[in-house]
Scaffold this motif. Sequence first.
Motif, PDB file in Angstrom:
ATOM      1  N   TRP A 146       0.566  -1.158   0.084  1.00 52.16           N
ATOM      2  CA  TRP A 146       0.240  -0.585   0.097  1.00 52.16           C
ATOM      3  C   TRP A 146       0.971   1.551   0.048  1.00 52.16           C
ATOM      4  O   TRP A 146       0.181   2.145  -0.407  1.00 52.16           O
ATOM      5  CB  TRP A 146      -1.294  -0.025   0.998  1.00 52.16           C
ATOM      6  CG  TRP A 146      -1.784  -0.631   0.978  1.00 52.16           C
ATOM      7  CD1 TRP A 146      -2.799  -2.282   0.248  1.00 52.16           C
ATOM      8  CD2 TRP A 146      -2.725  -0.986   1.525  1.00 52.16           C
ATOM      9  NE1 TRP A 146      -4.036  -2.583   0.535  1.00 52.16           N
ATOM     10  CE2 TRP A 146      -3.411  -2.285   1.490  1.00 52.16           C
ATOM     11  CE3 TRP A 146      -3.111  -0.483   3.157  1.00 52.16           C
ATOM     12  CZ2 TRP A 146      -4.693  -2.442   2.745  1.00 52.16           C
ATOM     13  CZ3 TRP A 146      -3.815  -0.836   4.171  1.00 52.16           C
ATOM     14  CH2 TRP A 146      -4.903  -1.849   3.417  1.00 52.16           C
ATOM     15  N   GLY A 150       1.147   4.014  -2.844  1.00 51.99           N
ATOM     16  CA  GLY A 150       0.379   5.224  -2.714  1.00 51.99           C
ATOM     17  C   GLY A 150       1.816   6.254  -2.700  1.00 51.99           C
ATOM     18  O   GLY A 150       1.198   7.787  -3.176  1.00 51.99           O
ATOM     19  N   ALA A 167       2.429   8.740   1.582  1.00 53.08           N
ATOM     20  CA  ALA A 167       1.965   7.551   1.725  1.00 53.08           C
ATOM     21  C   ALA A 167       1.909   7.051   2.988  1.00 53.08           C
ATOM     22  O   ALA A 167       0.473   6.215   3.476  1.00 53.08           O
ATOM     23  CB  ALA A 167       3.003   6.681   0.366  1.00 53.08           C
ATOM     24  N   MET A 170      -0.981   8.115   4.354  1.00 52.51           N
ATOM     25  CA  MET A 170      -2.410   7.719   3.670  1.00 52.51           C
ATOM     26  C   MET A 170      -3.037   6.513   4.433  1.00 52.51           C
ATOM     27  O   MET A 170      -3.722   6.577   4.719  1.00 52.51           O
ATOM     28  CB  MET A 170      -2.316   8.434   2.621  1.00 52.51           C
ATOM     29  CG  MET A 170      -3.643   7.483   1.403  1.00 52.51           C
ATOM     30  SD  MET A 170      -3.584   7.158   0.127  1.00 52.51           S
ATOM     31  CE  MET A 170      -2.756   5.585  -0.602  1.00 52.51           C
TER      32      MET A 170
END
Length: 205
Positions: A146, A150, A167, A170
């Motif tokens: 992830w 990101g 990222a 996030m």
Amino acid sequence: MAAATPSPLPPLLAEPPAGAGTRTRIRHAAARLFARRGYAGTGLKQIATDAAAPFGSIYHFFPGGKDALAEDMIRTTGPQFMALVLGLLEERDDPVDAVVHAFDSAARDLVANGYADGCPVATMALDVVDTNDTLRGAAADVFAAWVEGGTEWFSRHVAPDRARELALAMVMLVEGAFLLARVSRDPEPLRSAGRSLAALLAVAR
């Protein structure tokens, strides 16, 4: 801009296709139960019942039993969940607007499903982080992917070093906001998290 809004659920958490075989029904049933109840709260008998499958068929298709099903759920829904997020981000041309839109969409979806479906990987990770190193490792791989995904998206809008920071932010904001929103039965934490990340992105640009 994307042509259509993606489904609010990773495909493995949706109902299996009509006429699906036993293995597919077991995978879907297990994934839905793990996502909502976690590892400890999910039993093989319940999986078999929800899948309308003979209990023995679980070990036929998944010799590793519960752990094999749990790892399958983590490693399958992880990329599917990230694809949903990236799909939402592509629905807006301006990246700051895109971030707000993605979090607002997550908030609406959470309310629509009665606060039952948050992040499936986080639900499992919290349950196994100190008790099952194989599943902890699977969750760690998903979170790392992830951050990578990101970072790639944010790199289109900010410098590479800032992209990774955003990222990470996030992922942390998504996970914390889902938890707080589900516990409080209030979508505002997700909306607030979106505004916070949007503000960080605006400054980084």
